[in-house]
Design a protein around this motif. Structure first.
Motif, PDB file in Angstrom:
ATOM      1  N   PHE A 133      20.968 -29.388  64.612  1.00 57.76           N
ATOM      2  CA  PHE A 133      20.321 -27.931  65.170  1.00 57.76           C
ATOM      3  C   PHE A 133      19.461 -28.385  66.581  1.00 57.76           C
ATOM      4  O   PHE A 133      18.650 -29.314  66.467  1.00 57.76           O
ATOM      5  CB  PHE A 133      19.724 -28.043  63.985  1.00 57.76           C
ATOM      6  CG  PHE A 133      20.486 -27.217  62.905  1.00 57.76           C
ATOM      7  CD1 PHE A 133      21.277 -26.286  62.825  1.00 57.76           C
ATOM      8  CD2 PHE A 133      20.264 -27.758  61.781  1.00 57.76           C
ATOM      9  CE1 PHE A 133      21.947 -25.820  61.718  1.00 57.76           C
ATOM     10  CE2 PHE A 133      20.583 -27.439  60.746  1.00 57.76           C
ATOM     11  CZ  PHE A 133      21.970 -26.235  60.761  1.00 57.76           C
ATOM     12  N   PHE A 149      15.223 -27.591  66.523  1.00 59.13           N
ATOM     13  CA  PHE A 149      13.643 -27.463  66.272  1.00 59.13           C
ATOM     14  C   PHE A 149      12.747 -28.598  66.816  1.00 59.13           C
ATOM     15  O   PHE A 149      13.024 -29.834  67.940  1.00 59.13           O
ATOM     16  CB  PHE A 149      13.744 -28.486  64.695  1.00 59.13           C
ATOM     17  CG  PHE A 149      14.623 -28.023  63.418  1.00 59.13           C
ATOM     18  CD1 PHE A 149      13.996 -28.162  62.421  1.00 59.13           C
ATOM     19  CD2 PHE A 149      16.132 -28.008  63.553  1.00 59.13           C
ATOM     20  CE1 PHE A 149      13.680 -27.599  62.077  1.00 59.13           C
ATOM     21  CE2 PHE A 149      16.337 -27.375  62.345  1.00 59.13           C
ATOM     22  CZ  PHE A 149      15.406 -26.440  61.479  1.00 59.13           C
ATOM     23  N   MET A 208      16.260 -26.180  55.787  1.00 62.25           N
ATOM     24  CA  MET A 208      15.265 -25.995  56.892  1.00 62.25           C
ATOM     25  C   MET A 208      14.079 -27.470  56.649  1.00 62.25           C
ATOM     26  O   MET A 208      13.569 -27.358  57.782  1.00 62.25           O
ATOM     27  CB  MET A 208      14.681 -24.416  57.434  1.00 62.25           C
ATOM     28  CG  MET A 208      15.186 -23.925  57.685  1.00 62.25           C
ATOM     29  SD  MET A 208      15.013 -21.923  57.525  1.00 62.25           S
ATOM     30  CE  MET A 208      14.182 -22.237  59.598  1.00 62.25           C
ATOM     31  N   ALA A 232      13.367 -30.250  59.253  1.00 57.74           N
ATOM     32  CA  ALA A 232      11.899 -30.327  59.709  1.00 57.74           C
ATOM     33  C   ALA A 232      11.293 -31.864  60.104  1.00 57.74           C
ATOM     34  O   ALA A 232      10.419 -31.896  60.741  1.00 57.74           O
ATOM     35  CB  ALA A 232      10.877 -29.340  59.418  1.00 57.74           C
ATOM     36  N   LYS A 260      18.108 -33.208  63.183  1.00 60.86           N
ATOM     37  CA  LYS A 260      18.558 -32.737  62.198  1.00 60.86           C
ATOM     38  C   LYS A 260      19.470 -31.784  61.878  1.00 60.86           C
ATOM     39  O   LYS A 260      20.443 -30.845  62.794  1.00 60.86           O
ATOM     40  CB  LYS A 260      17.710 -31.369  62.668  1.00 60.86           C
ATOM     41  CG  LYS A 260      16.519 -31.829  63.881  1.00 60.86           C
ATOM     42  CD  LYS A 260      15.098 -32.310  63.462  1.00 60.86           C
ATOM     43  CE  LYS A 260      14.152 -32.740  64.124  1.00 60.86           C
ATOM     44  NZ  LYS A 260      12.957 -33.405  62.808  1.00 60.86           N
ATOM     45  N   HIS A 301      19.969 -23.578  67.508  1.00 61.61           N
ATOM     46  CA  HIS A 301      19.210 -22.414  66.187  1.00 61.61           C
ATOM     47  C   HIS A 301      18.489 -23.585  65.403  1.00 61.61           C
ATOM     48  O   HIS A 301      18.882 -24.308  65.246  1.00 61.61           O
ATOM     49  CB  HIS A 301      19.969 -22.027  65.161  1.00 61.61           C
ATOM     50  CG  HIS A 301      19.528 -20.593  65.361  1.00 61.61           C
ATOM     51  ND1 HIS A 301      18.706 -19.805  63.777  1.00 61.61           N
ATOM     52  CD2 HIS A 301      19.802 -19.127  65.530  1.00 61.61           C
ATOM     53  CE1 HIS A 301      18.705 -18.829  64.387  1.00 61.61           C
ATOM     54  NE2 HIS A 301      19.087 -18.259  64.483  1.00 61.61           N
ATOM     55  N   PHE A 302      18.007 -22.588  64.592  1.00 58.72           N
ATOM     56  CA  PHE A 302      17.497 -23.925  63.000  1.00 58.72           C
ATOM     57  C   PHE A 302      18.138 -23.849  61.650  1.00 58.72           C
ATOM     58  O   PHE A 302      17.945 -24.039  60.701  1.00 58.72           O
ATOM     59  CB  PHE A 302      15.818 -23.290  62.774  1.00 58.72           C
ATOM     60  CG  PHE A 302      14.833 -22.877  63.511  1.00 58.72           C
ATOM     61  CD1 PHE A 302      14.232 -24.214  63.314  1.00 58.72           C
ATOM     62  CD2 PHE A 302      14.518 -22.642  64.592  1.00 58.72           C
ATOM     63  CE1 PHE A 302      13.552 -24.228  64.733  1.00 58.72           C
ATOM     64  CE2 PHE A 302      13.908 -22.562  65.719  1.00 58.72           C
ATOM     65  CZ  PHE A 302      12.950 -23.266  65.658  1.00 58.72           C
TER      66      PHE A 302
END
Length: 310
Positions: free
Chosen positions: A14, A17, A81, A85, A90, A176-177
């Protein structure tokens, strides 16, 4: 198999982030706060409805099911998520990404179909009040909920399988997350026009068709309300629908912006922002709207607090 020595994607990374430790901590706290609020709000609704016998009606049964779906939706998204984080890399496995997409789409779709069932419940209650108990039986309510889950799961499975059967190799960065359909589809190393068409058709079935059915229900509801002679009766009838109507407008409005806009009509950042707003907002605002605009539910929640703190 990819040509040459290109590496098949075994995981996705991801890219949205932040990489700075301070920002990572702030994001983790924000996601944790949203997750806690979503779980607390929906659990309060479930407990309040279960403990108050006056709320054991079809309308509140559907609201219970909506809260359960929202809890599953939050559990499918936020824990991953939160972990990402704080991690330096990620990432999520290929299979994990597919599972996340399936539950994200499936529960979100079921949410939309369940709102149609809730609209039908309000239609029967206002337009055919004398036959309400005969029509809205426990069996029918269970069938409507089961149909909502089955339709949502079937459409989600179809889209997820179509996407994850595509070849992925080389680039694995998801902008994206979470494993959103639009962003994952961009990483496929083949022509994805047929998958995009299938996604659009599924989006129409999930968003446009249910919304039209809800609109038809509310045409009959509003027509019936306008024929009520007393102002108090009109206000009471409309008040029973206001929470549902607010949730419908927010839910379908956000979904339309995310999944029904023309490809390339706006940036990935804007697409991600709207998607994130829906992802974060839906599990929180739905229970909040129903609890704040419903006196019976507010009273039941207050009783729960008094029992637990008394």
């Amino acid at each position: 198999m990819p040509p040459g020595n290109r590496t098949v994607v075994m995981e996705f990374v991801f890219l949205a982030f932040p990489t700075y430790p301070d920002l990572q901590t702030l994001l983790f706290m924000a996601i944790s706060l949203v997750f806690t609020a979503a779980v607390t709000g929906n659990l309060l609704i479930l407990v309040a409805i279960q403990e108050d016998a006056c709320l054991h009606t079809p309308m509140y049964f559907f609201l219970e099911c909506l809260s359960i779906i929202e809890l599953g939706y939050a559990a499918a998204i936020f824990p991953q998520m939160m972990v990402n984080a704080l991690q330096e890399r990620k990432r999520i496995s290929f299979g994990g990404c597919g599972a996340q997409m399936f539950f994200f789409l499936g529960l979100g779709s079921s949410d939309c179909f369940l709102l149609v069932a809730m609209a039908y419940d309000r239609y029967v209650a206002i337009c055919h009040p004398l036959h309400y108990t005969l029509i809205m039986t426990r069996r029918l309510c269970l069938w409507l909920v089961a149909a909502s889950l089955a339709l949502g799961g079937l459409l989600s499975l179809q889209i997820t399988v179509l996407i994850f059967c595509l070849p992925f190799y080389g680039s694995n960065g998801v902008n994206h997350f979470l494993c959103d359909v639009n962003q994952v589809l961009k990483l496929a190393r083949t022509d994805t026009r047929s998958e995009e068409i299938a996604q659009f058709i599924a989006s129409v079935l999930i968003v446009i068709l249910p919304f039209l059915l809800i609109c038809v229900s509310y045409v009959y509801i509003i027509t019936t309300i306008l024929h009520i002679r007393s102002a108090e009766g009109r206000h009471r009838a409309f008040h029973t629908c206001s929470s549902h109507l607010t949730v419908v407008l927010l839910q379908y409005g956000c979904l339309s912006l995310v999944y029904l806009h023309p490809k390339g009509s706006w940036s990935d950042e804007l697409d991600r922002l709207i998607s994130l707003g829906y992802t974060f907002g839906s599990p929180i605002f739905n229970p909040l709207i129903y609890s704040l605009r419903n006196k019976e539910l507010k009273g039941a929640i207050a009783k729960v607090f008094r029992r637990r703190t008394g």
